[in-house]
Design a protein around this motif. Structure first.
Motif, mmCIF file in Angstrom:
data_model
loop_
_atom_site.group_PDB
_atom_site.id
_atom_site.type_symbol
_atom_site.label_atom_id
_atom_site.label_comp_id
_atom_site.label_asym_id
_atom_site.label_seq_id
_atom_site.Cartn_x
_atom_site.Cartn_y
_atom_site.Cartn_z
ATOM 1 N N GLN A 1 0.826 -1.208 0.000
ATOM 2 C CA GLN A 1 0.000 0.000 0.000
ATOM 3 C C GLN A 1 0.858 1.255 0.000
ATOM 4 N N GLN A 2 1.959 1.207 0.756
ATOM 5 C CA GLN A 2 2.859 2.358 0.782
ATOM 6 C C GLN A 2 3.431 2.641 -0.603
ATOM 7 N N PHE A 3 3.779 1.558 -1.309
ATOM 8 C CA PHE A 3 4.359 1.749 -2.634
ATOM 9 C C PHE A 3 3.309 2.273 -3.621
ATOM 10 N N VAL A 4 2.108 1.735 -3.545
ATOM 11 C CA VAL A 4 1.036 2.219 -4.427
ATOM 12 C C VAL A 4 0.764 3.695 -4.158
ATOM 13 N N ASP A 5 0.776 4.089 -2.880
ATOM 14 C CA ASP A 5 0.569 5.501 -2.547
ATOM 15 C C ASP A 5 1.694 6.374 -3.106
ATOM 16 N N LEU A 6 2.931 5.848 -3.067
ATOM 17 C CA LEU A 6 4.050 6.593 -3.646
ATOM 18 C C LEU A 6 3.879 6.736 -5.152
ATOM 19 N N MET A 7 3.446 5.658 -5.808
ATOM 20 C CA MET A 7 3.208 5.722 -7.251
ATOM 21 C C MET A 7 2.171 6.784 -7.586
ATOM 22 N N ARG A 8 1.118 6.818 -6.803
ATOM 23 C CA ARG A 8 0.048 7.799 -7.049
ATOM 24 C C ARG A 8 0.522 9.229 -6.815
ATOM 25 N N ALA A 9 1.476 9.384 -5.910
ATOM 26 C CA ALA A 9 1.968 10.725 -5.585
ATOM 27 C C ALA A 9 2.920 11.266 -6.638
ATOM 28 N N CYS A 10 3.535 10.352 -7.423
ATOM 29 C CA CYS A 10 4.527 10.768 -8.417
ATOM 30 C C CYS A 10 3.887 11.256 -9.707
ATOM 31 N N GLY B 1 15.992 -4.368 0.837
ATOM 32 C CA GLY B 1 15.603 -3.619 -0.340
ATOM 33 C C GLY B 1 16.527 -2.455 -0.630
ATOM 34 N N ALA B 2 16.079 -1.605 -1.538
ATOM 35 C CA ALA B 2 16.871 -0.443 -1.922
ATOM 36 C C ALA B 2 15.968 0.718 -2.282
ATOM 37 N N VAL B 3 16.405 1.903 -1.893
ATOM 38 C CA VAL B 3 15.787 3.155 -2.323
ATOM 39 C C VAL B 3 16.902 4.028 -2.866
ATOM 40 N N ALA B 4 16.778 4.451 -4.108
ATOM 41 C CA ALA B 4 17.738 5.377 -4.693
ATOM 42 C C ALA B 4 16.979 6.597 -5.195
ATOM 43 N N THR B 5 17.512 7.762 -4.904
ATOM 44 C CA THR B 5 16.886 9.007 -5.359
ATOM 45 C C THR B 5 17.969 10.001 -5.746
ATOM 46 N N ASN B 6 17.520 11.165 -6.212
ATOM 47 C CA ASN B 6 18.454 12.239 -6.531
ATOM 48 C C ASN B 6 18.993 12.917 -5.270
ATOM 49 N N GLY B 7 18.612 12.422 -4.105
ATOM 50 C CA GLY B 7 19.082 12.975 -2.845
ATOM 51 C C GLY B 7 18.095 13.940 -2.248
ATOM 52 N N VAL B 8 17.625 14.883 -3.029
ATOM 53 C CA VAL B 8 16.676 15.890 -2.556
ATOM 54 C C VAL B 8 15.375 15.242 -2.103
ATOM 55 N N LEU B 9 14.957 14.202 -2.814
ATOM 56 C CA LEU B 9 13.666 13.557 -2.548
ATOM 57 C C LEU B 9 13.764 12.431 -1.517
ATOM 58 N N HIS B 10 14.965 12.113 -1.066
ATOM 59 C CA HIS B 10 15.166 10.847 -0.366
ATOM 60 C C HIS B 10 14.355 10.711 0.915
ATOM 61 N N ASP B 11 14.413 11.689 1.772
ATOM 62 C CA ASP B 11 13.721 11.584 3.059
ATOM 63 C C ASP B 11 12.216 11.417 2.871
ATOM 64 N N ALA B 12 11.657 12.136 1.898
ATOM 65 C CA ALA B 12 10.220 12.052 1.644
ATOM 66 C C ALA B 12 9.838 10.669 1.133
ATOM 67 N N VAL B 13 10.682 10.066 0.298
ATOM 68 C CA VAL B 13 10.398 8.745 -0.255
ATOM 69 C C VAL B 13 10.502 7.688 0.843
ATOM 70 N N VAL B 14 11.546 7.752 1.656
ATOM 71 C CA VAL B 14 11.708 6.784 2.753
ATOM 72 C C VAL B 14 10.549 6.887 3.729
ATOM 73 N N GLU B 15 10.127 8.096 4.003
ATOM 74 C CA GLU B 15 8.974 8.281 4.914
ATOM 75 C C GLU B 15 7.704 7.662 4.324
ATOM 76 N N GLN B 16 7.517 7.806 3.027
ATOM 77 C CA GLN B 16 6.338 7.256 2.363
ATOM 78 C C GLN B 16 6.336 5.738 2.410
ATOM 79 N N LEU B 17 7.518 5.124 2.319
ATOM 80 C CA LEU B 17 7.624 3.670 2.275
ATOM 81 C C LEU B 17 7.734 3.026 3.655
ATOM 82 N N ALA B 18 7.729 3.826 4.701
ATOM 83 C CA ALA B 18 7.927 3.311 6.055
ATOM 84 C C ALA B 18 6.822 2.328 6.435
ATOM 85 N N GLU B 19 7.212 1.299 7.186
ATOM 86 C CA GLU B 19 6.248 0.292 7.636
ATOM 87 C C GLU B 19 5.268 0.923 8.633
#
Length: 262
Positions: free
Chosen positions: A175-184, A244-262
């Motif tokens: 669900q977290q990943f689907v929400d991230l997809m929808r946010a992008c 797993g792995a999360v890679a970003t441009n750096g600027v977006l990283h904290d927001a993406v990790v927060e979105q994917l948090a359990e």
């Protein structure tokens, strides 16, 4: 120009990638390609084994004191320097004739990835990096174009790439990943190594997968970091220890990790 400390290792990795490209392309779409299932039911082809064996033979001569970790064979050696090999990242593509696959070669020193080469001959592409030396893409070590991540600063404007939705469902973070997809702004499943190399080039802003092995991640990690991005596990810890792995441009990283948090 690569850091002089690792220039010889980077040259060796390129040479091994050249040999791997010859082997993989000679067997790509071959009518007599042999494919079997490993215990985890993932496929392995005779090309996977041939490439890893060839790289190991080279390392045994050129770097006899270094440890080696690969996808298809048992670990060998020990010590602070360890080569990490994925002979064909994207074997399922390879065996079906899809050209999106690559050989991944990395060197870790004291647990940190310091050299990485990703070679995708069917795409006509190669990427590489060394610690402190920057990330590049091109045909040869002397003919590389610098890679740099994007400057996108809002998830709503970001392009996300992934490999499959099924893995996210099984991970418990579906669900977290689907929400991230929808946010992008945009999502595409470029898959495997390619998601991360497009990120290093600035064409993609986020790449993530819920479950990866060391050989899947090592070469990608240093290339993303040297291109100015961040590479962490799903919980935001730097490095290639997973999960797993999360890679970003750096600027977006904290927001993406927060979105994917359990």
């Amino acid at each position: 120009m690569p850091d002089q400390n690792y220039l010889d290792d980077l040259r060796l990795a390129h040479m091994m990638a050249d040999n791997a490209d010859s082997l993989t392309m000679s067997r790509f779409k071959a009518l007599d390609l042999q494919v079997t299932a490993k215990p985890d039911l993932t496929p392995v082809s005779d090309a996977d084994v041939a490439v890893e064996d060839a790289i190991r033979r080279t390392l045994k001569t050129a770097r006899p004191r270094d440890a080696v970790h690969g996808e298809e064979r048992e670990d060998t050696g020990w010590g602070p320097r360890r080569w990490v090999i994925d002979p064909i990242d994207g074997t399922k593509n390879y065996v079906r004739g899809v050209p999106v696959w690559a050989t991944l070669i990395a060197l870790m020193v004291e647990g940190e990835v310091v050299v990485g080469v990703v070679s995708a001959p069917a795409l006509g592409r190669r990427w590489w990096a060394s610690a402190g030396g920057g990330a590049f893409t091109g045909k040869t070590l002397l003919q590389g174009t610098p890679c740099r991540v994007s400057g996108v600063s809002d998830v709503a404007d970001a392009s996300l790439s992934y490999s499959s939705v099924h893995g996210w469902v099984d991970s418990g973070r579906g669900q977290q990943f689907v929400d991230l997809m929808r946010a992008c702004w945009r999502t595409r499943a470029y898959g495997d190594f390619w998601s991360y190399m497009l990120l290093a080039e600035g064409a993609v802003d986020i790449a993530s997968e819920p479950e990866l092995a060391l050989h899947d991640m090592a070469a990608l990690d240093v290339i993303v970091r040297e291109a100015g991005g961040r590479f962490t596990n799903l919980d935001g810890a730097d490095g290639v220890a997973g999960p797993g792995a999360v890679a970003t441009n750096g600027v977006l990283h904290d927001a993406v990790v927060e979105q994917l948090a359990e």
